[in-house]
Each structure stands twice: as structure tokens, then as C-alpha cells.
Design an enzyme around this catalytic site. Structure first.
Site, PDB file in Angstrom:
ATOM      1  CD  GLU A 191      -2.870  -1.093   2.397  1.00 51.50           C
ATOM      2  OE1 GLU A 191      -3.959  -0.500   2.293  1.00 51.50           O
ATOM      3  OE2 GLU A 191      -2.495  -1.648   3.451  1.00 51.50           O
TER       4      GLU A 191
ATOM      5  CE  LYS B  49      -1.329   1.538   6.341  1.00 50.35           C
ATOM      6  NZ  LYS B  49      -1.214   0.078   6.479  1.00 50.35           N
TER       7      LYS B  49
END
Length: 345
Positions: free
Chosen positions: A317, A320
Site C-alpha cells: 500500500e 500508507k
């Protein structure tokens, strides 16, 4: 080949072998978290195909976003769906009809109830997001009553997910104690879980324990390969995963709640972004977690009681925040190729 890679390969071969042996005996389920804080995720159709081709039949969604929820309809994949922290005041202060309407318009309009296993009401609220803490249990109670009106209370369990930091003491495991500041909020939750047969949901990350407490936690202890045995109440511990779960078990017992099951909502190991964050270590850790679930090994305090787990995360991700390693927990690349050779069934 490095010693670490040899150990990792041995781990995953052992996991596969035991999984085959235990497949017909009702192994503890293994799922994967589907985090979406990223800019380059593959389309939902590709994700569904990826899950099916790898035998992944349980997924945790952190919120009921239609973009991520709708594609699962009719796939047979079972879901654990998050109720976002910011909606908790509305559900807690509203009526049962409010919760019923929310369920219908946010979840059941997109997915059949028979695919929903759990509702996760708030994520790491206690201590980390305390503004919402007073609303957790009232929201849970209203959602549970709404499910009861629909005849779904025996099929969909309701709980809340918690960080390991709600323990003020976790070592040795038998000294496990909940933070006294949150007990007025936590005890009613535990009462609900006991009364409804729902699990305590916890997030367990030995990686964080290792990088933040290296003077006490060795890498081998975090990765299930320690040759050192720690004795606590005549029980033997060889890894941080077991010790953390049992600390929660002891903490619940200390408050008079001895039979509540534990589900690990998040656990994983990053493949990059910092010291010890590499694919071999991720394979060694996650491979052992899967193997132990499939073999129903349990923990020293609850031997033979397999621990249901959800590995974090399906993909890296890149959106993040925080340390660089926070972005590198993905088990798969966005092209569908595994970051390391782990099996799920």
C-alpha cells in the site's frame, strides 16, 4: 542459498505438508486483509481471480466501500467487513432501526448476508483513537439487535478489533493485564462477547515487537525459529506469536472471562523498507502462521485450539503513512505474482 532462505523454504514445505494432512480435520481458517490505501491496485475482477487461483476463501475488508465490496457478490468468498470508526457515533446514538438501515444500505444491498462472517465495529479504537471509544459497545449492541431482527445473529458475529497496546503488561504471558484506563469500556465488550459467542479480535505483529524491543525480543523468537525455550506457569514458549495471544487469554481470565475465542485480525511481516523487512523473513513468519492454523496447533494456554488468522496484506500500500516498511506488507505484487512462495490451503 543463504541459511535464512533454506530455513524459509523448509518452513513453507512443512506448512504445505501439514496443511495436506489436516485439510479434512477442520483446520482453523486463514484469510487475508484487503487493504486499499494504494494508487496502483489491480481491478476487482483481477483480484477475485487472484484469490480463487490461490485458494483464498476469506477476506477482511476494512470498510464497506461499494467498489471493493460489490465484486465479491456471488463469489463464495467469505467476508469480514469493517464498520468505520467515524460512523460509530451515529450507530451508537441512533435506534436499532438506524443500524438496520445502515446495514441494508451499506452492506446487504451489495452482498448477500450468507457471505458475511463478521462485522468489525471499529479498528484499534481503544487508546489509539479514544474519541470513538465510548461509542464502540453501544454501536455493537445496536448492530447486534438489528442482525437479530433479520434473523442473522447466529450467522454474523459482531466484535471490534484491538491493537496489542490495550495490554498494559504482556510478559510473561501469564502476567497479561489490560490497561486499567480502558477497563470501563472493555469489560462490557467482553461481557457481550461471552454472551453471544463472539471472538475477541486482536492485531498481532511480532515484527513491531522485534524492531521496538530488540534488547528483549530476538529475530528468531519473532520468526518461530528460536532454539531457546521460555517457561511460564509450566508452559513452554518458543515464539512471540503464541506469547502475545496467550497474554490476551490470561488478561481475559484475570477479568473473569475464560472461554472467549481469539481471532487474529491482522498479522504479517514486511518484505522491504527497513531492517529485517525482507521476503525470506516474511515467508518464514507467515508460512509458520498458516501452518499452525492449518494444523490446529493452538497456543500453550489453549493447545489444539487452532487460531483463526487474517494475514496482512494482499498488496503493498503505497499510500500508507509512517515508516517505509508500512508500505511493504503485500503478499502479492499488483501483477498477481507472489512476493514469496506461500500457500493458503
Amino acid at each position: 542459498m543463504s541459511i535464512q532462505r533454506m530455513r524459509a523454504n523448509q518452513t513453507i514445505l512443512l506448512a504445505f505438508f501439514i496443511a495436506l494432512l489436516s485439510h479434512s480435520t477442520g483446520a482453523a481458517p486463514v484469510g487475508v486483509c484487503y487493504g486499499r490505501v494504494a494508487t496502483n491496485l489491480p481491478p476487482p475482477s483481477a483480484v477475485i481471480n487472484l484469490l480463487k487461483s490461490n485458494g483464498i476463501s476469506r477476506i477482511r475488508l476494512f470498510n464497506p466501500d461499494p467498489v471493493s465490496l460489490k465484486p465479491f457478490s456471488g463469489t463464495g468468498i467469505e467476508l469480514m467487513i469493517g464498520v468505520p470508526n467515524e460512523i460509530l457515533p451515529t450507530l451508537a446514538n441512533g435506534t436499532i432501526s438506524t443500524s438496520l438501515q445502515w446495514l441494508q444500505s451499506n452492506i446487504f444491498i451489495h452482498i448477500s448476508p450468507n457471505q458475511v462472517l463478521y462485522l468489525v465495529v471499529g479498528n484499534e479504537v481503544f487508546l489509539k483513537d479514544p474519541f470513538y471509544a465510548p461509542y464502540v459497545v453501544p454501536a455493537i449492541l445496536n448492530l447486534y439487535q438489528a442482525l437479530k431482527m433479520l434473523g442473522l445473529d447466529d450467522n454474523i458475529r459482531v466484535s471490534s478489533s484491538h491493537a496489542a497496546t490495550i495490554l498494559s503488561n504482556s510478559y510473561p504471558p501469564s502476567a497479561g493485564t489490560f490497561d486499567p484506563n480502558i477497563k470501563p469500556l472493555l469489560i462490557p465488550l467482553l461481557q457481550f462477547l461471552r454472551d453471544t459467542g463472539s471472538p475477541l479480535m486482536i492485531n498481532v505483529y511480532p515484527f513491531f515487537s522485534y524492531i521496538n524491543n530488540r534488547q528483549y525480543v530476538t529475530l528468531d523468537y519473532a520468526l518461530f525459529r528460536s532454539s531457546t525455550v521460555e517457561i511460564d506457569q509450566n508452559l513452554t514458549y518458543t515464539n512471540m506469536f503464541d506469547a502475545t495471544i496467550d497474554a490476551f487469554v490470561y488478561a481475559m481470565e484475570r477479568e473473569g472471562f475464560s472461554g472467549i475465542p481469539v481471532v487474529v485480525m491482522e498479522t504479517g511481516w514486511p518484505t522491504g523498507g527497513g531492517d529485517a523487512a525482507e521476503a525470506d523473513n516474511a515467508l518464514a513468519y507467515n508460512g509458520n502462521v498458516v501452518m499452525r492454523a492449518m494444523a490446529n496447533i493452538g497456543t500453550p494456554r489453549r493447545p489444539g485450539v487452532g487460531v483463526e488468522v487474517f494475514l496482512f496484506d494482499l498488496f503493498d500500500e503505497d499510500g500508507k503513512s509512517g515508516e517505509e516498511y508500512e508500505k511493504h506488507f503485500g503478499i502479492f505484487g499488483v501483477d498477481g505474482v507472489k512476493a514469496y512462495d506461500i500457500r493458503f490451503n
